[in-house]
Write a protein that holds these residues in place. Structure first.
Motif, PDB file in Angstrom:
ATOM      1  N   LEU A 145      -4.565  37.982  32.906  1.00 11.80           N
ATOM      2  CA  LEU A 145      -3.442  37.284  32.531  1.00 11.80           C
ATOM      3  C   LEU A 145      -3.300  36.748  31.254  1.00 11.80           C
ATOM      4  CD1 LEU A 145      -3.316  34.468  35.385  1.00 11.80           C
ATOM      5  CD2 LEU A 145      -2.018  36.147  35.101  1.00 11.80           C
ATOM      6  N   GLU A 198       0.317  32.845  28.169  1.00 12.61           N
ATOM      7  CA  GLU A 198       1.818  32.097  28.721  1.00 12.61           C
ATOM      8  C   GLU A 198       1.909  32.130  30.359  1.00 12.61           C
ATOM      9  OE1 GLU A 198       6.656  32.996  28.665  1.00 12.61           O
ATOM     10  OE2 GLU A 198       5.401  34.412  27.895  1.00 12.61           O
ATOM     11  N   SER A 199       1.300  33.154  31.057  1.00 11.80           N
ATOM     12  CA  SER A 199       1.030  33.374  32.607  1.00 11.80           C
ATOM     13  C   SER A 199      -0.045  32.326  32.900  1.00 11.80           C
ATOM     14  CB  SER A 199       0.610  34.726  32.931  1.00 11.80           C
ATOM     15  OG  SER A 199       1.688  35.581  32.472  1.00 11.80           O
ATOM     16  N   LEU A 252       1.614  28.850  32.807  1.00  7.87           N
ATOM     17  CA  LEU A 252       2.648  28.757  34.016  1.00  7.87           C
ATOM     18  C   LEU A 252       1.871  28.355  35.319  1.00  7.87           C
ATOM     19  CD1 LEU A 252       5.287  31.404  33.210  1.00  7.87           C
ATOM     20  CD2 LEU A 252       5.698  28.868  33.569  1.00  7.87           C
ATOM     21  N   GLU A 253       0.732  29.258  35.516  1.00 14.43           N
ATOM     22  CA  GLU A 253       0.133  29.008  36.915  1.00 14.43           C
ATOM     23  C   GLU A 253      -0.569  27.550  36.811  1.00 14.43           C
ATOM     24  OE1 GLU A 253      -3.254  31.706  37.756  1.00 14.43           O
ATOM     25  OE2 GLU A 253      -1.531  33.524  38.282  1.00 14.43           O
ATOM     26  N   ARG A 298      11.391  28.783  34.572  1.00 13.47           N
ATOM     27  CA  ARG A 298      10.346  29.935  34.285  1.00 13.47           C
ATOM     28  C   ARG A 298       9.299  29.751  35.300  1.00 13.47           C
ATOM     29  NH1 ARG A 298       7.706  28.181  30.239  1.00 13.47           N
ATOM     30  NH2 ARG A 298       6.360  30.112  29.671  1.00 13.47           N
ATOM     31  N   ARG A 299       8.965  28.484  35.707  1.00 14.03           N
ATOM     32  CA  ARG A 299       8.207  28.367  36.745  1.00 14.03           C
ATOM     33  C   ARG A 299       8.423  29.036  38.308  1.00 14.03           C
ATOM     34  NH1 ARG A 299       6.043  21.902  36.324  1.00 14.03           N
ATOM     35  NH2 ARG A 299       5.813  22.131  33.894  1.00 14.03           N
ATOM     36  N   GLU A 302      10.362  31.451  38.744  1.00 17.12           N
ATOM     37  CA  GLU A 302      10.588  33.061  38.569  1.00 17.12           C
ATOM     38  C   GLU A 302       9.302  33.434  38.661  1.00 17.12           C
ATOM     39  OE1 GLU A 302      13.071  34.799  38.715  1.00 17.12           O
ATOM     40  OE2 GLU A 302      14.448  33.199  39.009  1.00 17.12           O
ATOM     41  N   TYR A 303       8.221  32.558  38.109  1.00 11.17           N
ATOM     42  CA  TYR A 303       6.824  33.096  38.117  1.00 11.17           C
ATOM     43  C   TYR A 303       6.332  33.018  39.607  1.00 11.17           C
ATOM     44  CZ  TYR A 303       1.975  33.512  36.857  1.00 11.17           C
ATOM     45  OH  TYR A 303       0.663  34.337  36.803  1.00 11.17           O
ATOM     46  N   GLY A 345       7.482  35.900  41.507  1.00  2.12           N
ATOM     47  CA  GLY A 345       6.519  37.120  41.248  1.00  2.12           C
ATOM     48  C   GLY A 345       5.299  36.927  41.992  1.00  2.12           C
ATOM     49  N   GLN A 346       4.778  36.019  42.238  1.00  2.00           N
ATOM     50  CA  GLN A 346       3.527  35.750  42.982  1.00  2.00           C
ATOM     51  C   GLN A 346       3.796  35.983  44.537  1.00  2.00           C
ATOM     52  OE1 GLN A 346       0.332  35.267  41.370  1.00  2.00           O
ATOM     53  NE2 GLN A 346       1.621  35.888  39.902  1.00  2.00           N
TER      54      GLN A 346
END
Length: 326
Positions: A186, A189-190, A193-194, A253-254, A256-257, A260-261
């Motif tokens: 990661l 930035e990722s 976000l996590e 952003r959260r 969308e992340y 993705g997960q």
């Protein structure tokens, strides 16, 4: 064997088929992968209806393969569904899966719920990686009974069918084992976000609120369908449960992340389901060979044809009678 006994055997065998991996692997894989465009609060569109038609074809195709394995014709199947008594217990989810092929509103609600459920599961896996359990995971004493029940269903994997629970637990185990390697991949930035996702209550509460509402709407659609009633009540707006101190852009952003997960979780689930199907086929190589080939064909993305519409309707009516006690 008497006529009634024969019909009862057909029906009980069918319910066992619906509870097994040959049915569940292609059906649940389809529902999960196709659910990604079904969002709470978004109006239905042409793509939604196209996916519904694909689902009808899938259900009919799998039921047709079952009949071929059992060596029964549509008339025998419909007769068993209409007159036989059902001795094998089944979860209401099976009724929803079959009935959804006949009713778009039920299908839509089922798909939205699955999309939300996948995001909640992805968030739960992230939290387990970090060893963080927010207060929002613990039902409050003053939480309304209905909402607490929904929360418990989300958090308690025992509420899932056994095969699905095994899949999710295996994915959690692998996620923990690979945690260090995943973190190394990661970027900063990722990772931020996590961390924000697992520490914040906002996204968890939003998803729980949507899931509770969609569960209620699904139950309402099922009742309307079985009672042949018309819904004249206006659609209720979802409450805004986002925290006011979080920037809307950051929330997006959260979200969308997390989606993705969710997509990564889908791939892992499909792999685990394919393992379950392979294990079943190895343990019972002569059991339902045509159904197994049908399931493999669906997973491979091959074109399928359906010719068993009336069979599906007969099964849906039988399951409906069991659910509402007719």
């Amino acid at each position: 064997m008497g006529d009634d006994d024969e019909k009862g055997w057909i029906l009980d065998s069918l319910v066992n088929f619906l509870r097994g991996p040959v049915w569940n692997v292609p059906i649940l894989t389809f529902i999960e992968h196709k659910s990604l465009i079904f969002e709470a609060g978004v109006d239905e569109n042409e793509d939604h209806h196209k996916i519904h038609e694909e689902y009808k074809t899938l259900v009919d195709f799998m039921l047709g393969s079952y009949m071929e394995d059992m060596g029964i014709n549509p008339e025998q199947f419909e007769s068993a569904c209409g007159k036989a008594s059902m001795n094998t217990p089944f979860h209401q989810t099976l009724f929803e899966q079959v009935w959804a092929a006949d009713d778009f509103e039920i299908f839509k609600r089922m798909m939205i719920q699955k999309n939300i459920e996948l995001q909640l599961q992805a968030l739960e896996i992230l939290q387990q990686r970090y060893g963080i359990i927010p207060d929002s995971f613990i039902p409050a004493d003053d939480m309304p009974e209905g909402e607490q029940e929904v929360l418990e269903q989300v958090m308690n994997t025992n509420a899932m069918p056994q095969d699905e629970r095994a899949i999710l637990e295996e994915i959690k185990k692998k996620s923990l084992e690979e945690h260090d390697a995943l973190q190394a991949e990661l970027d900063a930035e990722s990772r931020d976000l996590e961390k924000a996702l697992v520490e914040s209550k906002a996204e968890k509460e939003r998803l729980e609120g949507e899931r509770a509402r969609e569960k209620e709407m699904l139950e309402k659609a099922l009742k309307m369908s079985t009672d042949a009633q018309v819904d004249s009540e206006p659609r209720e707006a979802l409450p805004n449960i986002h925290s006011n101190d979080i920037d809307p852009a950051e929330l997006k952003r959260r979200q969308e992340y997390l989606k993705g997960q969710r997509d990564k979780l889908l791939k892992l689930k499909q792999l685990e389901r394919e393992k379950q199907l392979a294990a079943y086929e190895e343990s019972a190589p002569q059991k339902r060979p045509k159904s197994s080939r049908a399931a493999r064909k669906v997973l491979a993305g091959s074109t399928i044809d359906a010719q068993t519409l009336q069979v599906r309707k007969a099964l849906a009516e039988r399951l409906k009678a069991e659910v509402i006690g007719e």
